[in-house]
Design a protein around this motif. Structure first.
Motif, PDB file in Angstrom:
ATOM      1  N   GLY A   1       5.207  20.323 -30.297  1.00  0.00           N
ATOM      2  CA  GLY A   1       5.099  19.622 -29.022  1.00  0.00           C
ATOM      3  C   GLY A   1       4.199  20.337 -28.023  1.00  0.00           C
ATOM      4  O   GLY A   1       3.663  21.418 -28.283  1.00  0.00           O
ATOM      5  N   LEU A   2       4.059  19.721 -26.862  1.00  0.00           N
ATOM      6  CA  LEU A   2       3.238  20.282 -25.790  1.00  0.00           C
ATOM      7  C   LEU A   2       3.708  21.688 -25.442  1.00  0.00           C
ATOM      8  O   LEU A   2       4.918  21.954 -25.354  1.00  0.00           O
ATOM      9  N   HIS A   3       2.743  22.572 -25.204  1.00  0.00           N
ATOM     10  CA  HIS A   3       3.093  23.951 -24.873  1.00  0.00           C
ATOM     11  C   HIS A   3       1.907  24.644 -24.240  1.00  0.00           C
ATOM     12  O   HIS A   3       0.755  24.307 -24.538  1.00  0.00           O
ATOM     13  N   PHE A   4       2.187  25.646 -23.368  1.00  0.00           N
ATOM     14  CA  PHE A   4       1.120  26.381 -22.691  1.00  0.00           C
ATOM     15  C   PHE A   4       1.358  27.883 -22.754  1.00  0.00           C
ATOM     16  O   PHE A   4       2.502  28.342 -22.865  1.00  0.00           O
ATOM     17  N   GLU A   5       0.267  28.641 -22.651  1.00  0.00           N
ATOM     18  CA  GLU A   5       0.291  30.101 -22.733  1.00  0.00           C
ATOM     19  C   GLU A   5       0.795  30.709 -21.416  1.00  0.00           C
ATOM     20  O   GLU A   5       0.520  30.197 -20.328  1.00  0.00           O
ATOM     21  N   ALA A   6       1.488  31.843 -21.537  1.00  0.00           N
ATOM     22  CA  ALA A   6       2.242  32.397 -20.416  1.00  0.00           C
ATOM     23  C   ALA A   6       1.390  33.054 -19.334  1.00  0.00           C
ATOM     24  O   ALA A   6       1.556  32.765 -18.148  1.00  0.00           O
ATOM     25  N   TRP A   7       0.509  33.972 -19.713  1.00  0.00           N
ATOM     26  CA  TRP A   7      -0.102  34.822 -18.683  1.00  0.00           C
ATOM     27  C   TRP A   7      -1.184  34.125 -17.882  1.00  0.00           C
ATOM     28  O   TRP A   7      -1.333  34.403 -16.683  1.00  0.00           O
ATOM     29  N   THR A   8      -1.934  33.211 -18.503  1.00  0.00           N
ATOM     30  CA  THR A   8      -2.853  32.426 -17.682  1.00  0.00           C
ATOM     31  C   THR A   8      -2.081  31.574 -16.700  1.00  0.00           C
ATOM     32  O   THR A   8      -2.501  31.362 -15.557  1.00  0.00           O
ATOM     33  N   MET A   9      -0.905  31.086 -17.130  1.00  0.00           N
ATOM     34  CA  MET A   9      -0.033  30.322 -16.239  1.00  0.00           C
ATOM     35  C   MET A   9       0.470  31.194 -15.090  1.00  0.00           C
ATOM     36  O   MET A   9       0.518  30.748 -13.928  1.00  0.00           O
ATOM     37  N   LEU A  10       0.857  32.433 -15.367  1.00  0.00           N
ATOM     38  CA  LEU A  10       1.343  33.310 -14.306  1.00  0.00           C
ATOM     39  C   LEU A  10       0.272  33.568 -13.247  1.00  0.00           C
ATOM     40  O   LEU A  10       0.576  33.644 -12.049  1.00  0.00           O
ATOM     41  N   ALA A  11      -0.983  33.700 -13.671  1.00  0.00           N
ATOM     42  CA  ALA A  11      -2.059  33.880 -12.693  1.00  0.00           C
ATOM     43  C   ALA A  11      -2.173  32.658 -11.790  1.00  0.00           C
ATOM     44  O   ALA A  11      -2.395  32.788 -10.579  1.00  0.00           O
ATOM     45  N   ALA A  12      -1.995  31.474 -12.370  1.00  0.00           N
ATOM     46  CA  ALA A  12      -2.024  30.254 -11.561  1.00  0.00           C
ATOM     47  C   ALA A  12      -0.841  30.217 -10.597  1.00  0.00           C
ATOM     48  O   ALA A  12      -0.985  29.837  -9.428  1.00  0.00           O
ATOM     49  N   TRP A  13       0.342  30.611 -11.073  1.00  0.00           N
ATOM     50  CA  TRP A  13       1.516  30.643 -10.198  1.00  0.00           C
ATOM     51  C   TRP A  13       1.312  31.625  -9.038  1.00  0.00           C
ATOM     52  O   TRP A  13       1.788  31.386  -7.928  1.00  0.00           O
ATOM     53  N   ALA A  14       0.612  32.714  -9.303  1.00  0.00           N
ATOM     54  CA  ALA A  14       0.361  33.697  -8.249  1.00  0.00           C
ATOM     55  C   ALA A  14      -0.391  33.077  -7.082  1.00  0.00           C
ATOM     56  O   ALA A  14      -0.128  33.387  -5.912  1.00  0.00           O
ATOM     57  N   GLU A  15      -1.337  32.194  -7.393  1.00  0.00           N
ATOM     58  CA  GLU A  15      -2.103  31.511  -6.343  1.00  0.00           C
ATOM     59  C   GLU A  15      -1.326  30.349  -5.736  1.00  0.00           C
ATOM     60  O   GLU A  15      -1.476  30.034  -4.552  1.00  0.00           O
ATOM     61  N   ALA A  16      -0.495  29.703  -6.537  1.00  0.00           N
ATOM     62  CA  ALA A  16       0.142  28.455  -6.108  1.00  0.00           C
ATOM     63  C   ALA A  16       1.414  28.673  -5.299  1.00  0.00           C
ATOM     64  O   ALA A  16       1.920  27.727  -4.694  1.00  0.00           O
ATOM     65  N   THR A  17       1.962  29.882  -5.296  1.00  0.00           N
ATOM     66  CA  THR A  17       3.207  30.164  -4.594  1.00  0.00           C
ATOM     67  C   THR A  17       2.962  31.163  -3.469  1.00  0.00           C
ATOM     68  O   THR A  17       1.923  31.825  -3.425  1.00  0.00           O
ATOM     69  N   GLU A  18       3.960  31.288  -2.587  1.00  0.00           N
ATOM     70  CA  GLU A  18       3.794  32.172  -1.430  1.00  0.00           C
ATOM     71  C   GLU A  18       4.892  33.225  -1.313  1.00  0.00           C
ATOM     72  O   GLU A  18       4.634  34.331  -0.863  1.00  0.00           O
ATOM     73  N   ARG A  19       6.118  32.869  -1.695  1.00  0.00           N
ATOM     74  CA  ARG A  19       7.251  33.746  -1.444  1.00  0.00           C
ATOM     75  C   ARG A  19       7.936  34.237  -2.715  1.00  0.00           C
ATOM     76  O   ARG A  19       8.310  35.399  -2.837  1.00  0.00           O
ATOM     77  N   ILE A  20       8.103  33.359  -3.661  1.00  0.00           N
ATOM     78  CA  ILE A  20       8.954  33.595  -4.813  1.00  0.00           C
ATOM     79  C   ILE A  20       8.390  34.680  -5.729  1.00  0.00           C
ATOM     80  O   ILE A  20       7.175  34.791  -5.897  1.00  0.00           O
ATOM     81  N   GLU A  21       9.270  35.516  -6.296  1.00  0.00           N
ATOM     82  CA  GLU A  21       8.847  36.429  -7.347  1.00  0.00           C
ATOM     83  C   GLU A  21       8.782  35.653  -8.664  1.00  0.00           C
ATOM     84  O   GLU A  21       9.421  34.616  -8.820  1.00  0.00           O
ATOM     85  N   PHE A  22       8.031  36.178  -9.624  1.00  0.00           N
ATOM     86  CA  PHE A  22       7.825  35.421 -10.860  1.00  0.00           C
ATOM     87  C   PHE A  22       7.411  36.360 -11.976  1.00  0.00           C
ATOM     88  O   PHE A  22       6.988  37.499 -11.752  1.00  0.00           O
ATOM     89  N   GLY A  23       7.533  35.853 -13.209  1.00  0.00           N
ATOM     90  CA  GLY A  23       7.124  36.641 -14.364  1.00  0.00           C
ATOM     91  C   GLY A  23       7.454  35.911 -15.646  1.00  0.00           C
ATOM     92  O   GLY A  23       7.927  34.769 -15.628  1.00  0.00           O
ATOM     93  N   ALA A  24       7.199  36.565 -16.752  1.00  0.00           N
ATOM     94  CA  ALA A  24       7.543  36.022 -18.068  1.00  0.00           C
ATOM     95  C   ALA A  24       8.896  36.578 -18.488  1.00  0.00           C
ATOM     96  O   ALA A  24       9.182  37.761 -18.311  1.00  0.00           O
ATOM     97  N   LEU A  25       9.719  35.707 -19.049  1.00  0.00           N
ATOM     98  CA  LEU A  25      11.026  36.115 -19.559  1.00  0.00           C
ATOM     99  C   LEU A  25      11.061  35.818 -21.062  1.00  0.00           C
ATOM    100  O   LEU A  25      11.572  34.797 -21.471  1.00  0.00           O
ATOM    101  N   VAL A  26      10.481  36.709 -21.869  1.00  0.00           N
ATOM    102  CA  VAL A  26       9.735  37.898 -21.513  1.00  0.00           C
ATOM    103  C   VAL A  26       8.392  37.888 -22.260  1.00  0.00           C
ATOM    104  O   VAL A  26       8.218  37.160 -23.226  1.00  0.00           O
ATOM    105  N   THR A  27       7.481  38.762 -21.808  1.00  0.00           N
ATOM    106  CA  THR A  27       6.241  38.979 -22.539  1.00  0.00           C
ATOM    107  C   THR A  27       6.529  39.592 -23.907  1.00  0.00           C
ATOM    108  O   THR A  27       7.369  40.485 -24.030  1.00  0.00           O
ATOM    109  N   CYS A  28       5.845  39.131 -24.935  1.00  0.00           N
ATOM    110  CA  CYS A  28       5.961  39.743 -26.257  1.00  0.00           C
ATOM    111  C   CYS A  28       4.965  40.895 -26.362  1.00  0.00           C
ATOM    112  O   CYS A  28       3.753  40.687 -26.269  1.00  0.00           O
TER     113      CYS A  28
END
Length: 272
Positions: free
Chosen positions: A62-89
């Motif tokens: 099924g549909l799926h996306f890669e983690a770390w490129t997504m995290l970079a996007a979240w870094a720009e798209a959010t202002e307050r919340i902490e974030f990360g991968a649960l967990v990086t391999c």
């Protein structure tokens, strides 16, 4: 929290926090992006994805996306919340490169990244992307070798990270994983009921004592999946868990349960 609880479990002094793992499967990215925005607006403390290449449930292709490129996007798209991968391999990237990736996302987000990492376990990821799967013990040994390299690279980078990036290590192996937590992590993430988690906390505390580390420095995180607060919260809270993470999957990211956990968090934290 009583004085006895504080003395026996110094990590119980952390406030309750709520995390949400937005599983990046079976959904287009715009749905994931809207959900990240919504959980931030609701007041969630931490938002996670995961580091896999294929869905872990439902349609395996099924549909799926890669983690770390997504995290970079979240870094720009959010202002307050902490974030990360649960967990990086750990197996999927050179440790020095991974350290640099994390440092960069840390800067993009102005210091909101949580660096979650584990040894890896999903064999399909390895087979499809050409990584040697090896053994569980070998993957844990590789994680043990990678963590000092990551820390050393952070110290060498110019510019350095904006803060001491919180390191979250996931997994409950008592001989190797929890020893690595004692040596390197600021957050431990585990799975299980209150009795299981209490036992793991005791093992982790013993590893800390062996190396002379204060166990109160390590925040205790637990996966609560799709359980309601009345089903799981009190028992896990009483044994010292303070970061509670709910998961939600695509295509429709239901946040009703998240609202219940946030209400419980606010009630508990208001009591001090």
């Amino acid at each position: 929290m009583t004085s006895t609880e504080s003395t026996d479990r110094p990590y119980a002094s952390f406030p309750v926090r709520i995390g949400v793992q937005i599983q990046p499967q079976h959904a287009q990215y715009d749905a994931i992006r809207r959900t990240v925005a919504e959980v931030e607006e609701l007041g969630v403390d931490v938002v996670f994805n995961w580091d896999h290449f294929y869905p872990l449930s439902g349609e395996p292709e099924g549909l799926h996306f890669e983690a770390w490129t997504m995290l970079a996007a979240w870094a720009e798209a959010t202002e307050r919340i902490e974030f990360g991968a649960l967990v990086t391999c750990n197996s999927y990237r050179n440790p020095d490169l991974l350290a640099d990736m994390a440092r960069t996302v840390d800067h993009i987000s102005n210091g909101r990244l949580i660096f979650g990492i584990g040894s890896g376990w999903f064999e399909k990821d390895y087979d499809e992307y050409g990584y040697p799967f090896g053994t569980a013990g070998g993957r844990l040994d590789a994680l043990g070798e990678a963590l000092p390299r990551i820390e050393q690279r952070w110290a060498k980078l110019n510019p350095r990270p904006t803060r001491e990036i919180p390191v979250l290590i996931g997994g409950g192996g008592e001989k190797k994983t929890l020893k690595l937590v004692a040596q390197h992590a600021t957050i431990w993430h585990g799975f299980g009921d209150a009795e299981t988690i209490a036992h793991k906390h005791a093992v982790l505390d013993a590893h800390c004592a062996t190396i002379g580390r204060d166990p109160g420095e390590i925040e205790r995180s637990v996966a609560v999946g799709d359980k309601k607060p009345e089903e799981a919260a009190k028992g896990l809270y009483d044994v010292g868990s303070r970061l509670f993470t709910i998961h939600t999957s695509g295509p429709d990211y239901d946040l009703g349960l998240v609202r219940e956990w946030l209400a419980w968090r606010d009630e508990v934290n208001a009591k001090g």
